[in-house]
Design a protein around this motif. Structure first.
Motif, PDB file in Angstrom:
ATOM      1  N   VAL A   1       7.921  -3.738   0.660  1.00 55.52           N
ATOM      2  CA  VAL A   1       6.909  -4.188   1.616  1.00 55.52           C
ATOM      3  C   VAL A   1       6.356  -2.995   2.390  1.00 55.52           C
ATOM      4  O   VAL A   1       5.136  -2.772   2.456  1.00 55.52           O
ATOM      5  CB  VAL A   1       7.492  -5.246   2.579  1.00 55.52           C
ATOM      6  N   LYS A   2       7.255  -2.222   2.979  1.00 53.56           N
ATOM      7  CA  LYS A   2       6.838  -1.041   3.745  1.00 53.56           C
ATOM      8  C   LYS A   2       6.143  -0.023   2.846  1.00 53.56           C
ATOM      9  O   LYS A   2       5.144   0.598   3.238  1.00 53.56           O
ATOM     10  CB  LYS A   2       8.058  -0.411   4.411  1.00 53.56           C
ATOM     11  N   HIS A   3       6.671   0.135   1.631  1.00 48.75           N
ATOM     12  CA  HIS A   3       6.063   1.086   0.694  1.00 48.75           C
ATOM     13  C   HIS A   3       4.625   0.672   0.369  1.00 48.75           C
ATOM     14  O   HIS A   3       3.729   1.515   0.273  1.00 48.75           O
ATOM     15  CB  HIS A   3       6.889   1.144  -0.593  1.00 48.75           C
ATOM     16  N   LEU A   4       4.428  -0.630   0.240  1.00 50.36           N
ATOM     17  CA  LEU A   4       3.110  -1.137  -0.146  1.00 50.36           C
ATOM     18  C   LEU A   4       2.048  -0.840   0.903  1.00 50.36           C
ATOM     19  O   LEU A   4       0.963  -0.342   0.587  1.00 50.36           O
ATOM     20  CB  LEU A   4       3.209  -2.638  -0.422  1.00 50.36           C
ATOM     21  N   TYR A   5       2.357  -1.126   2.180  1.00 49.46           N
ATOM     22  CA  TYR A   5       1.291  -0.975   3.174  1.00 49.46           C
ATOM     23  C   TYR A   5       1.328   0.338   3.944  1.00 49.46           C
ATOM     24  O   TYR A   5       0.309   0.758   4.508  1.00 49.46           O
ATOM     25  CB  TYR A   5       1.272  -2.177   4.142  1.00 49.46           C
ATOM     26  N   LYS A   6       2.490   1.027   3.934  1.00 45.84           N
ATOM     27  CA  LYS A   6       2.557   2.280   4.691  1.00 45.84           C
ATOM     28  C   LYS A   6       2.418   3.512   3.816  1.00 45.84           C
ATOM     29  O   LYS A   6       1.840   4.519   4.235  1.00 45.84           O
ATOM     30  CB  LYS A   6       3.876   2.359   5.468  1.00 45.84           C
ATOM     31  N   VAL A   7       2.964   3.449   2.599  1.00 46.92           N
ATOM     32  CA  VAL A   7       2.958   4.628   1.732  1.00 46.92           C
ATOM     33  C   VAL A   7       1.724   4.657   0.842  1.00 46.92           C
ATOM     34  O   VAL A   7       0.955   5.617   0.856  1.00 46.92           O
ATOM     35  CB  VAL A   7       4.244   4.700   0.885  1.00 46.92           C
ATOM     36  N   VAL A   8       1.522   3.605   0.064  1.00 50.41           N
ATOM     37  CA  VAL A   8       0.348   3.587  -0.819  1.00 50.41           C
ATOM     38  C   VAL A   8      -0.865   2.938  -0.149  1.00 50.41           C
ATOM     39  O   VAL A   8      -1.945   2.898  -0.714  1.00 50.41           O
ATOM     40  CB  VAL A   8       0.668   2.896  -2.161  1.00 50.41           C
ATOM     41  N   ARG A   9      -0.645   2.407   1.064  1.00 50.06           N
ATOM     42  CA  ARG A   9      -1.721   1.928   1.934  1.00 50.06           C
ATOM     43  C   ARG A   9      -2.612   0.862   1.271  1.00 50.06           C
ATOM     44  O   ARG A   9      -3.841   0.917   1.329  1.00 50.06           O
ATOM     45  CB  ARG A   9      -2.579   3.105   2.417  1.00 50.06           C
ATOM     46  N   LEU A  10      -1.959  -0.111   0.649  1.00 46.62           N
ATOM     47  CA  LEU A  10      -2.707  -1.240   0.118  1.00 46.62           C
ATOM     48  C   LEU A  10      -2.988  -2.233   1.237  1.00 46.62           C
ATOM     49  O   LEU A  10      -2.259  -2.309   2.225  1.00 46.62           O
ATOM     50  CB  LEU A  10      -1.917  -1.914  -1.003  1.00 46.62           C
ATOM     51  N   VAL A  11      -4.052  -2.996   1.065  1.00 45.61           N
ATOM     52  CA  VAL A  11      -4.457  -3.963   2.084  1.00 45.61           C
ATOM     53  C   VAL A  11      -4.725  -5.309   1.420  1.00 45.61           C
ATOM     54  O   VAL A  11      -4.801  -5.411   0.186  1.00 45.61           O
ATOM     55  CB  VAL A  11      -5.718  -3.486   2.847  1.00 45.61           C
ATOM     56  N   GLU A  12      -4.869  -6.321   2.258  1.00 46.17           N
ATOM     57  CA  GLU A  12      -5.179  -7.651   1.739  1.00 46.17           C
ATOM     58  C   GLU A  12      -6.496  -7.598   0.971  1.00 46.17           C
ATOM     59  O   GLU A  12      -7.466  -6.999   1.413  1.00 46.17           O
ATOM     60  CB  GLU A  12      -5.256  -8.646   2.894  1.00 46.17           C
ATOM     61  N   GLY A  13      -6.475  -8.186  -0.220  1.00 42.19           N
ATOM     62  CA  GLY A  13      -7.644  -8.135  -1.096  1.00 42.19           C
ATOM     63  C   GLY A  13      -7.475  -7.168  -2.257  1.00 42.19           C
ATOM     64  O   GLY A  13      -8.174  -7.285  -3.268  1.00 42.19           O
ATOM     65  N   ASP A  14      -6.536  -6.225  -2.115  1.00 47.94           N
ATOM     66  CA  ASP A  14      -6.265  -5.300  -3.223  1.00 47.94           C
ATOM     67  C   ASP A  14      -5.491  -6.013  -4.328  1.00 47.94           C
ATOM     68  O   ASP A  14      -4.787  -6.990  -4.092  1.00 47.94           O
ATOM     69  CB  ASP A  14      -5.445  -4.104  -2.737  1.00 47.94           C
ATOM     70  N   LYS A  15      -5.622  -5.489  -5.523  1.00 45.49           N
ATOM     71  CA  LYS A  15      -4.924  -6.055  -6.673  1.00 45.49           C
ATOM     72  C   LYS A  15      -3.752  -5.156  -7.065  1.00 45.49           C
ATOM     73  O   LYS A  15      -3.820  -3.943  -6.951  1.00 45.49           O
ATOM     74  CB  LYS A  15      -5.878  -6.241  -7.856  1.00 45.49           C
ATOM     75  N   ILE A  16      -2.687  -5.791  -7.523  1.00 40.18           N
ATOM     76  CA  ILE A  16      -1.497  -5.072  -7.992  1.00 40.18           C
ATOM     77  C   ILE A  16      -0.997  -5.728  -9.277  1.00 40.18           C
ATOM     78  O   ILE A  16      -1.423  -6.835  -9.633  1.00 40.18           O
ATOM     79  CB  ILE A  16      -0.356  -5.088  -6.948  1.00 40.18           C
ATOM     80  N   VAL A  17      -0.099  -5.039  -9.952  1.00 44.30           N
ATOM     81  CA  VAL A  17       0.631  -5.626 -11.073  1.00 44.30           C
ATOM     82  C   VAL A  17       2.037  -5.937 -10.574  1.00 44.30           C
ATOM     83  O   VAL A  17       2.689  -5.093  -9.957  1.00 44.30           O
ATOM     84  CB  VAL A  17       0.695  -4.657 -12.272  1.00 44.30           C
ATOM     85  N   LEU A  18       2.494  -7.162 -10.807  1.00 42.18           N
ATOM     86  CA  LEU A  18       3.800  -7.602 -10.321  1.00 42.18           C
ATOM     87  C   LEU A  18       4.680  -8.000 -11.500  1.00 42.18           C
ATOM     88  O   LEU A  18       4.276  -8.793 -12.357  1.00 42.18           O
ATOM     89  CB  LEU A  18       3.638  -8.787  -9.363  1.00 42.18           C
ATOM     90  N   ASN A  19       5.870  -7.430 -11.541  1.00 42.70           N
ATOM     91  CA  ASN A  19       6.830  -7.663 -12.614  1.00 42.70           C
ATOM     92  C   ASN A  19       7.986  -8.510 -12.084  1.00 42.70           C
ATOM     93  O   ASN A  19       8.430  -8.314 -10.958  1.00 42.70           O
ATOM     94  CB  ASN A  19       7.337  -6.310 -13.123  1.00 42.70           C
ATOM     95  N   ASN A  20       8.475  -9.444 -12.906  1.00 40.48           N
ATOM     96  CA  ASN A  20       9.520 -10.366 -12.440  1.00 40.48           C
ATOM     97  C   ASN A  20      10.931  -9.983 -12.894  1.00 40.48           C
ATOM     98  O   ASN A  20      11.842 -10.803 -12.870  1.00 40.48           O
ATOM     99  CB  ASN A  20       9.203 -11.794 -12.886  1.00 40.48           C
ATOM    100  N   TYR A  21      11.111  -8.741 -13.316  1.00 40.52           N
ATOM    101  CA  TYR A  21      12.412  -8.204 -13.729  1.00 40.52           C
ATOM    102  C   TYR A  21      12.906  -8.759 -15.054  1.00 40.52           C
ATOM    103  O   TYR A  21      13.977  -8.375 -15.529  1.00 40.52           O
ATOM    104  CB  TYR A  21      13.503  -8.442 -12.675  1.00 40.52           C
ATOM    105  N   ILE A  22      12.177  -9.664 -15.683  1.00 35.30           N
ATOM    106  CA  ILE A  22      12.613 -10.185 -16.979  1.00 35.30           C
ATOM    107  C   ILE A  22      11.551  -9.939 -18.041  1.00 35.30           C
ATOM    108  O   ILE A  22      11.465 -10.655 -19.035  1.00 35.30           O
ATOM    109  CB  ILE A  22      12.972 -11.686 -16.899  1.00 35.30           C
ATOM    110  N   GLY A  23      10.715  -8.919 -17.796  1.00 32.62           N
ATOM    111  CA  GLY A  23       9.766  -8.498 -18.816  1.00 32.62           C
ATOM    112  C   GLY A  23       8.411  -9.151 -18.761  1.00 32.62           C
ATOM    113  O   GLY A  23       7.595  -8.956 -19.677  1.00 32.62           O
TER     114      GLY A  23
END
Length: 262
Positions: free
Chosen positions: A36-58
């Motif tokens: 969570v912190k990495h998302l908004y503080k480090v890579v500075r993503l904001v609401e409306g941005d798109k990401i790829v999300l993995n569920n740990y099972i491929g």
């Protein structure tokens, strides 16, 4: 213009995150913890941005960030992505326990090279102190997770609890190929392995790497008795952390996905 190629490029350039499958709820998913912190503080993503999300099972999903708080990130799932960045061979690295922070580097680079599992292994010459003090599994798993984000892997390799040499031997017949790089081996190298197994279906490979003190001769003999291939990685003696990288790379080139398709 190749639209599918452009879509693929867009997906690989997006930031990638992981969250447990249980955090997927209908057409939404939630990210918790350090990400969570990495998302908004480090890579500075904001609401409306798109990401790829993995569920740990491929499985991976294209998502839109809907809400960011200090505790969680809520995303809306746009579509499931047909992405598989895994090799066609499964490599299991049985790594003789090294000293200091070398295991951190081994886990990071093994992840980049497509290793499926990293299994710390206690052999005869492992430092006595390490046998009782190896308690870094959570830390090592986090390193694997972070490396997966960077290299865009589809599956996160697991870092297992340390096993004894006898436990490794008990698992040897579960693999299509067991490779042991050994400084005293002569002549037989990866070219020999590639030629010998060229017409055989190789899906699972175990790499067994000795600790900083190397293998005892009796251990090598026992490995041979259990069907392992003892090979050389060249005239120069490699460090324990380097041997696994080189062996993994050569196996991926000969049997996996490092050599390309043409």
């Amino acid at each position: 213009m190749n639209l599918s190629l452009n879509l693929r490029r867009d997906e690989t350039e997006m930031h990638k995150f992981f969250t447990e499958a249980e955090n997927f709820q209908g057409d939404e998913a939630f990210i918790y913890g350090d990400d969570v912190k990495h998302l908004y503080k480090v890579v500075r993503l904001v609401e409306g941005d798109k990401i790829v999300l993995n569920n740990y099972i491929g499985e991976e999903f294209l998502c839109n960030i809907e809400e960011i708080t200090k505790q969680s990130v809520r995303v809306k799932i746009i579509e499931k992505l047909e992405i598989n960045n895994e090799s066609n061979i499964e490599i299991y690295l049985f790594q003789g326990l090294p000293k200091a922070a070398k295991m951190d580097l081994i886990v990071q680079k093994a992840t980049e090279l497509g290793v499926k599992k990293i299994i710390p292994t206690i052999t005869g010459r492992v430092d006595v102190k390490l046998k009782g003090e190896f308690k870094k599994l959570d830390r090592l798993q986090r390193i694997a997770n972070e490396a997966c984000k960077q290299c865009k892997r589809t599956l996160v390799p697991r870092v297992e609890a340390p096993v004894e040499f006898k436990d490794l031997l008990a698992q040897a017949d579960e693999f299509d190929l067991v490779v042991v790089p050994y400084e005293n081996a002569e002549n037989k190298g990866m070219k020999y392995i590639a030629n010998k197994y060229r017409d055989k279906e190789i899906k699972t490979v175990a790499i067994v790497v000795g600790p900083e003190g190397g293998f005892e001769e009796e251990e090598i003999n026992t490995l041979v008795e259990n069907g392992a291939e003892i090979i050389t990685l060249g005239n120069r003696i490699l460090r324990t952390e380097t041997a696994g990288f080189v062996c993994s790379s050569l196996l991926q080139y000969e049997f996996g996905d490092l050599g390309g398709t043409i």
